[in-house]
Design a protein around this motif. Structure first.
Motif, PDB file in Angstrom:
ATOM      1  N   ALA A 121      -2.844  11.211   7.937  1.00 45.47           N
ATOM      2  CA  ALA A 121      -1.786  10.617   8.754  1.00 45.47           C
ATOM      3  C   ALA A 121      -2.119   9.172   9.122  1.00 45.47           C
ATOM      4  N   ALA A 122      -3.390   8.908   9.377  1.00 43.22           N
ATOM      5  CA  ALA A 122      -3.801   7.538   9.704  1.00 43.22           C
ATOM      6  C   ALA A 122      -3.586   6.604   8.510  1.00 43.22           C
ATOM      7  N   LEU A 123      -3.838   7.102   7.317  1.00 43.14           N
ATOM      8  CA  LEU A 123      -3.597   6.296   6.119  1.00 43.14           C
ATOM      9  C   LEU A 123      -2.106   5.985   5.986  1.00 43.14           C
ATOM     10  N   VAL A 124      -1.271   6.954   6.331  1.00 44.04           N
ATOM     11  CA  VAL A 124       0.175   6.718   6.333  1.00 44.04           C
ATOM     12  C   VAL A 124       0.525   5.613   7.322  1.00 44.04           C
ATOM     13  N   LYS A 125      -0.094   5.643   8.479  1.00 43.01           N
ATOM     14  CA  LYS A 125       0.191   4.633   9.509  1.00 43.01           C
ATOM     15  C   LYS A 125      -0.056   3.218   9.004  1.00 43.01           C
ATOM     16  N   TYR A 126      -1.084   3.033   8.192  1.00 41.63           N
ATOM     17  CA  TYR A 126      -1.434   1.688   7.719  1.00 41.63           C
ATOM     18  C   TYR A 126      -0.831   1.357   6.351  1.00 41.63           C
ATOM     19  N   SER A 127       0.028   2.225   5.850  1.00 45.90           N
ATOM     20  CA  SER A 127       0.642   2.000   4.539  1.00 45.90           C
ATOM     21  C   SER A 127       1.993   1.297   4.695  1.00 45.90           C
ATOM     22  N   ASP A 128       2.580   0.953   3.545  1.00 44.16           N
ATOM     23  CA  ASP A 128       3.917   0.348   3.541  1.00 44.16           C
ATOM     24  C   ASP A 128       5.003   1.352   3.194  1.00 44.16           C
ATOM     25  N   ALA A 129       4.651   2.379   2.438  1.00 41.40           N
ATOM     26  CA  ALA A 129       5.653   3.373   2.034  1.00 41.40           C
ATOM     27  C   ALA A 129       4.975   4.654   1.591  1.00 41.40           C
ATOM     28  N   VAL A 130       5.761   5.738   1.603  1.00 45.51           N
ATOM     29  CA  VAL A 130       5.262   7.071   1.253  1.00 45.51           C
ATOM     30  C   VAL A 130       6.201   7.710   0.235  1.00 45.51           C
ATOM     31  N   LYS A 171       0.869  -1.182   0.000  1.00 46.03           N
ATOM     32  CA  LYS A 171       0.000   0.000   0.000  1.00 46.03           C
ATOM     33  C   LYS A 171       0.908   1.235   0.000  1.00 46.03           C
ATOM     34  N   ILE A 172       0.912   1.959  -1.109  1.00 50.18           N
ATOM     35  CA  ILE A 172       1.827   3.080  -1.297  1.00 50.18           C
ATOM     36  C   ILE A 172       1.067   4.399  -1.230  1.00 50.18           C
ATOM     37  N   ILE A 173       1.522   5.314  -0.374  1.00 51.14           N
ATOM     38  CA  ILE A 173       0.953   6.662  -0.301  1.00 51.14           C
ATOM     39  C   ILE A 173       1.749   7.572  -1.232  1.00 51.14           C
ATOM     40  N   LEU A 174       1.062   8.215  -2.137  1.00 53.35           N
ATOM     41  CA  LEU A 174       1.686   9.207  -3.021  1.00 53.35           C
ATOM     42  C   LEU A 174       1.028  10.551  -2.747  1.00 53.35           C
ATOM     43  N   HIS A 175       1.793  11.454  -2.164  1.00 55.86           N
ATOM     44  CA  HIS A 175       1.285  12.794  -1.840  1.00 55.86           C
ATOM     45  C   HIS A 175       1.998  13.774  -2.756  1.00 55.86           C
ATOM     46  N   PRO A 176       1.387  14.158  -3.891  1.00 58.96           N
ATOM     47  CA  PRO A 176       2.120  14.857  -4.953  1.00 58.96           C
ATOM     48  C   PRO A 176       2.174  16.370  -4.845  1.00 58.96           C
ATOM     49  N   PHE A 177       1.456  16.951  -3.898  1.00 59.80           N
ATOM     50  CA  PHE A 177       1.342  18.414  -3.872  1.00 59.80           C
ATOM     51  C   PHE A 177       2.033  19.003  -2.642  1.00 59.80           C
ATOM     52  N   ALA A 178       2.699  20.151  -2.842  1.00 59.15           N
ATOM     53  CA  ALA A 178       3.365  20.869  -1.761  1.00 59.15           C
ATOM     54  C   ALA A 178       2.956  22.337  -1.816  1.00 59.15           C
ATOM     55  N   ALA A 179       3.593  23.163  -0.991  1.00 56.24           N
ATOM     56  CA  ALA A 179       3.165  24.556  -0.845  1.00 56.24           C
ATOM     57  C   ALA A 179       3.436  25.410  -2.080  1.00 56.24           C
ATOM     58  N   SER A 180       4.402  25.036  -2.896  1.00 52.81           N
ATOM     59  CA  SER A 180       4.703  25.820  -4.098  1.00 52.81           C
ATOM     60  C   SER A 180       4.573  24.950  -5.336  1.00 52.81           C
ATOM     61  N   LYS A 181       4.341  25.583  -6.481  1.00 48.40           N
ATOM     62  CA  LYS A 181       4.156  24.827  -7.717  1.00 48.40           C
ATOM     63  C   LYS A 181       5.438  24.124  -8.142  1.00 48.40           C
ATOM     64  N   HIS A 182       6.588  24.684  -7.786  1.00 49.79           N
ATOM     65  CA  HIS A 182       7.855  24.067  -8.171  1.00 49.79           C
ATOM     66  C   HIS A 182       8.160  22.816  -7.349  1.00 49.79           C
ATOM     67  N   ARG A 183       7.435  22.642  -6.247  1.00 55.48           N
ATOM     68  CA  ARG A 183       7.609  21.443  -5.424  1.00 55.48           C
ATOM     69  C   ARG A 183       6.435  20.482  -5.584  1.00 55.48           C
ATOM     70  N   SER A 184       5.566  20.752  -6.525  1.00 54.53           N
ATOM     71  CA  SER A 184       4.376  19.921  -6.736  1.00 54.53           C
ATOM     72  C   SER A 184       4.425  19.229  -8.093  1.00 54.53           C
ATOM     73  N   PHE A 185       3.821  18.060  -8.162  1.00 56.28           N
ATOM     74  CA  PHE A 185       3.704  17.326  -9.416  1.00 56.28           C
ATOM     75  C   PHE A 185       2.705  18.029 -10.331  1.00 56.28           C
ATOM     76  N   ASP A 186       2.984  18.065 -11.623  1.00 55.79           N
ATOM     77  CA  ASP A 186       1.928  18.421 -12.564  1.00 55.79           C
ATOM     78  C   ASP A 186       1.193  17.128 -12.947  1.00 55.79           C
ATOM     79  N   PHE A 187       0.084  17.273 -13.656  1.00 56.15           N
ATOM     80  CA  PHE A 187      -0.765  16.109 -13.925  1.00 56.15           C
ATOM     81  C   PHE A 187      -0.030  15.039 -14.730  1.00 56.15           C
ATOM     82  N   ASP A 188       0.710  15.450 -15.738  1.00 56.98           N
ATOM     83  CA  ASP A 188       1.378  14.465 -16.605  1.00 56.98           C
ATOM     84  C   ASP A 188       2.413  13.660 -15.833  1.00 56.98           C
TER      85      ASP A 188
END
Length: 399
Positions: free
Chosen positions: A310-319, A244-261
């Motif tokens: 955070a709870a989802l992170v707790k039950y995941s295998d990696a982030v 179970k992998i958590i992917l958190h793609p967005f951060a406070a600035s656009k340069h630190r965030s994933f675009d859709f592609d």
């Protein structure tokens, strides 16, 4: 104002003049002229505001007080920056002080968002949540003043303007500790050591040493309720993949965030190469932008509360995340983590070190922007490198 304009560096003026002739596009030309000017004027105004605030609100002379641990009845922590990751890292301070001095009252001044991290924390006696309006918070400041706070600790590292200084003067703690505030007389003690190439926990370790707490445990605390745990467990239990992998793609600035592609490519890559389900975390406002990525192996998870995430992170295998708040939450649960950072090699303050994962189960990847090899943007961390890092940590291989 005239003097400020005269102080504008000559090379900037020359660049502005040259830019006037480099493009026939009026919008581009105007931007080339306006942006350098705006930045310079903004910096000048900021400096003026700091100067005036200090002249009007700072104390006239430096304090000669010394800290007497035996006289401390309460400690007020200023975490009113409302930053979630900063609050996660601060939790070690609350715990270590409470364990060493159980009779000391721990008080935290915070914002709406980072209050979530501590609302179940038993090491904190009082929590005050600030509003965005300074005037709405005056009653809180006056209340704290009446409590005769023994010690206050301010984590803000930049020069102060009117509102922060006025807040400090109203609350008026008996002893005030700050970081890099030696030029401000309102602080009784300023910690000015060079921590700009060390993890943030080293500052906190030094602070605890001042409070006579040696060899502290700097592990973070993220406390969950049964409600958050159930929401996360019910969701994650619907999927039978090995990981179970958590992917958190967005951060406070656009340069630190994933675009859709980039996000789409990475999700597809993980689905093909690893026996996993990918839980893409996002805020509700971003859900529509990425909900087309939902498959039987990819779940778009948007939660109202940071603790549900955070709870989802707790039950995941990696982030996997470029957002330091999520990286710190993963560290709190000792989760295997691929932490993504910009390239800070050419700046004095090494953000990737200061706010690094601090996690033996993590791999940090950074953009390679040295010598202008690439734009300093998260999109320039190759998804193949992210995949390889994830595969390595799932196998227990770290580099």
């Amino acid at each position: 104002m005239l003097q400020w304009i005269c102080d504008i560096p000559r090379n900037v003026v020359m660049n502005i003049k040259m830019n006037q002739f480099r493009s026939n596009d009026n919008r581009t030309r105007n931007e080339n002229i306006k942006k350098p000017m705006q930045r310079i004027l903004q910096n000048k105004l900021k400096s003026l505001r700091k100067f005036l605030a200090k002249q009007i609100l700072d104390k006239k002379s430096k304090s000669q007080k010394t800290l007497d641990i035996n006289q401390i009845k309460s400690v007020l922590f200023f975490r009113n920056d409302d930053k979630i990751g900063d609050m996660v890292v601060s939790t070690s301070l609350f715990r270590e002080i409470k364990q060493k001095y159980p009779d000391i009252e721990i008080i935290v001044l915070c914002g709406k968002n980072n209050k979530e991290i501590i609302k179940y924390n038993k090491n904190i006696d009082k929590i005050y949540k600030l509003e965005k309006s300074f005037f709405k918070n005056l009653s809180i400041f006056k209340n704290l003043r009446k409590q005769n706070i023994s010690l206050a600790i301010d984590f803000y590292t930049f020069g102060l303007v009117f509102k922060p200084l006025l807040m400090l003067r109203i609350i008026s703690p008996k002893f005030l500790i700050g970081f890099y505030k030696n030029s401000y007389n309102v602080y009784d003690l300023s910690i000015d050591m060079n921590f700009f190439n060390k993890h943030i926990s080293k500052r906190y370790e030094y602070l605890l040493k001042i409070l006579k707490i040696e060899n502290p445990d700097l592990k973070y605390d993220v406390i969950l309720s049964e409600k958050e745990e159930k929401v996360a467990f019910d969701l994650i239990s619907k999927y039978s993949a090995k990981y179970k992998i958590i992917l958190h793609p967005f951060a406070a600035s656009k340069h630190r965030s994933f675009d859709f592609d980039k996000l789409k490519e990475l999700v597809n890559l993980l689905e093909r190469k690893i026996d996993c389900c990918v839980f893409v975390l996002c805020q509700e406002k971003d859900r529509k932008k990425i909900e087309s990525l939902q498959t039987d192996k990819a779940c778009i998870a948007s939660f109202e509360s940071v603790l549900e995430s955070a709870a989802l992170v707790k039950y995941s295998d990696a982030v996997i995340s470029p957002d330091t708040s999520m990286v710190h939450i993963a560290t709190a649960f000792d989760k295997k983590t691929v932490a993504l950072y910009l390239d800070y090699s050419n700046v004095y303050e090494k953000i990737n070190i200061i706010w690094g994962s601090n996690n033996l189960n993590a791999i940090q990847l950074s953009v390679d922007a040295k010598n202008k090899r690439a734009e300093n943007d998260i999109k320039n961390i190759d998804n193949i490198d992210i995949l390889n890092a994830l595969q390595n940590i799932l196998r227990g291989q770290f580099r």
